[in-house]
Write a protein that holds these residues in place. Sequence first.
Motif, PDB file in Angstrom:
ATOM      1  N   THR A 242       0.839  -1.210   0.000  1.00 59.77           N
ATOM      2  CA  THR A 242       0.000   0.000   0.000  1.00 59.77           C
ATOM      3  C   THR A 242       0.870   1.255   0.000  1.00 59.77           C
ATOM      4  O   THR A 242       0.407   2.335  -0.349  1.00 59.77           O
TER       5      THR A 242
ATOM      6  N   HIS B 204       1.818   5.721  -0.879  1.00 60.06           N
ATOM      7  CA  HIS B 204       0.390   5.818  -0.534  1.00 60.06           C
ATOM      8  C   HIS B 204      -0.096   7.220  -0.919  1.00 60.06           C
ATOM      9  O   HIS B 204       0.607   8.207  -0.679  1.00 60.06           O
TER      10      HIS B 204
ATOM     11  N   ASP C  57      -9.241   2.385  -0.577  1.00 56.52           N
ATOM     12  CA  ASP C  57      -9.185   1.883   0.790  1.00 56.52           C
ATOM     13  C   ASP C  57      -9.627   2.948   1.808  1.00 56.52           C
ATOM     14  O   ASP C  57      -9.497   2.768   3.004  1.00 56.52           O
TER      15      ASP C  57
HETATM   16 MG    MG Z   1      -3.796   3.015  -1.697  1.00 57.64          MG
END
Ligand code: MG
Length: 345
Positions: free
Chosen positions: A126, A165, A214
């Motif tokens: 991530t 991220h 997310d």
């Molecule tokens: Mg992400």
Amino acid sequence: LDGLLKGKFRGCMLGTLLGDCLGAPFEGEAGSKVVVQKYFEKIDGPYKKSPQKRYTDDTAMMKSVAKCLIDKPSMDFKYLANLFVKEYYNEPRRGYGANVVEVFHKLRSSKFEDVYKPAREQFNGTGSYGNGGAMRMAPIPLFFNNNYEAMIEAATNATRLTHTHSIGINGALLQAIAIHQSLMLDPHEKADHQIYTKKLIEKMKAIETEDIHDLLDHTPYQTQLKKVAELLNLETSKKEISEDEVVAALGNSIAALHSVPTSIYCYLKAQNEIAGIETDNPFRRTIQYAISLGGDTDTIAAMAGSIAGAHYGEEFIGENLRKHCEFVDEIIEISDELFKVTPIS
Ligand code: MG
Ligand code: R7I
Ligand code: MG
Ligand code: MG
């Protein structure tokens, strides 16, 4: 005009250094206005020789960003990755984030083959949402002060070396945009916080476009900035906001989302007097207030300090504060070198 900008470069770079050095002793603590006021009274009082406060990873990495721009003004991100790694292995005990060191190890062992790959692998793919990209941003909006698009691109790539991220990247972009905005302001006039936050929100609207799957909120920085604006509006109508309320609303952690908007709030709030913070100087007030919030004090003070320093310039940064920090002369020298290579329109 040249002199004004040169002073703003120094102010911005010193803002990172002084916020970092002076905030570092409080990192991870609960905030306290009283304790931090006493600390600043000593530091900003009659000079007593004492060991200088050491800078941390925030300044160490900011220094590498500046060096990269000075040595390679067209921006060479492989070179920047090399500088980060060299700096880390030279002085690993500067308080780096717990996970980012893994990126440095991988960069070195892969011989910098794909400089963006190790960062992408962080946190099971991530990427990190820490504030490590934002904390080192200062040199980029300074160097690209004439070219907004180039600033955004350079800030994105400089961040992606360690943080992929979208929260980590967009936090760094917001920090760059805030410095860029403050650089344009008259040092002797206050920023209008309504206009200032409105402009930030507009610019983040152009950045927070992709769906962040997310997250429930796909425009998290705009949401945070609206809270910043609301808190400042409440204060204008004479309501006092406690540190606990600020931390509850905006955060004070190492997550970029819960520290970059907080820093912007500290800077805008500290343009005016703050109860319990005894100083006439808005630069000192900014970093003192930021440290009073507790949590990630070195980084929030460093980020708020660089925004304030870009607005007020070097002349607002007192001798006393400087004397208590290591590396001040070196940062001024680096800042002047950066100024020299910066394209002026
Ligand atoms: Mg992400
Ligand atoms: O972001 P980073 O460079 O750390 C900067 C902070 C500043 O406060 C400095 O002063 C220094 O103290 O560290 O380093 P990272 O290791 O990438 O991120 C910092 C921390 O954020 C990590 O160690 C995690 O605790 C947390 N974090 C995450 N946790 C879960 N999932 C960052 N990203 C994630 C994530 O995706
Ligand atoms: Mg640090
Ligand atoms: Mg920190």
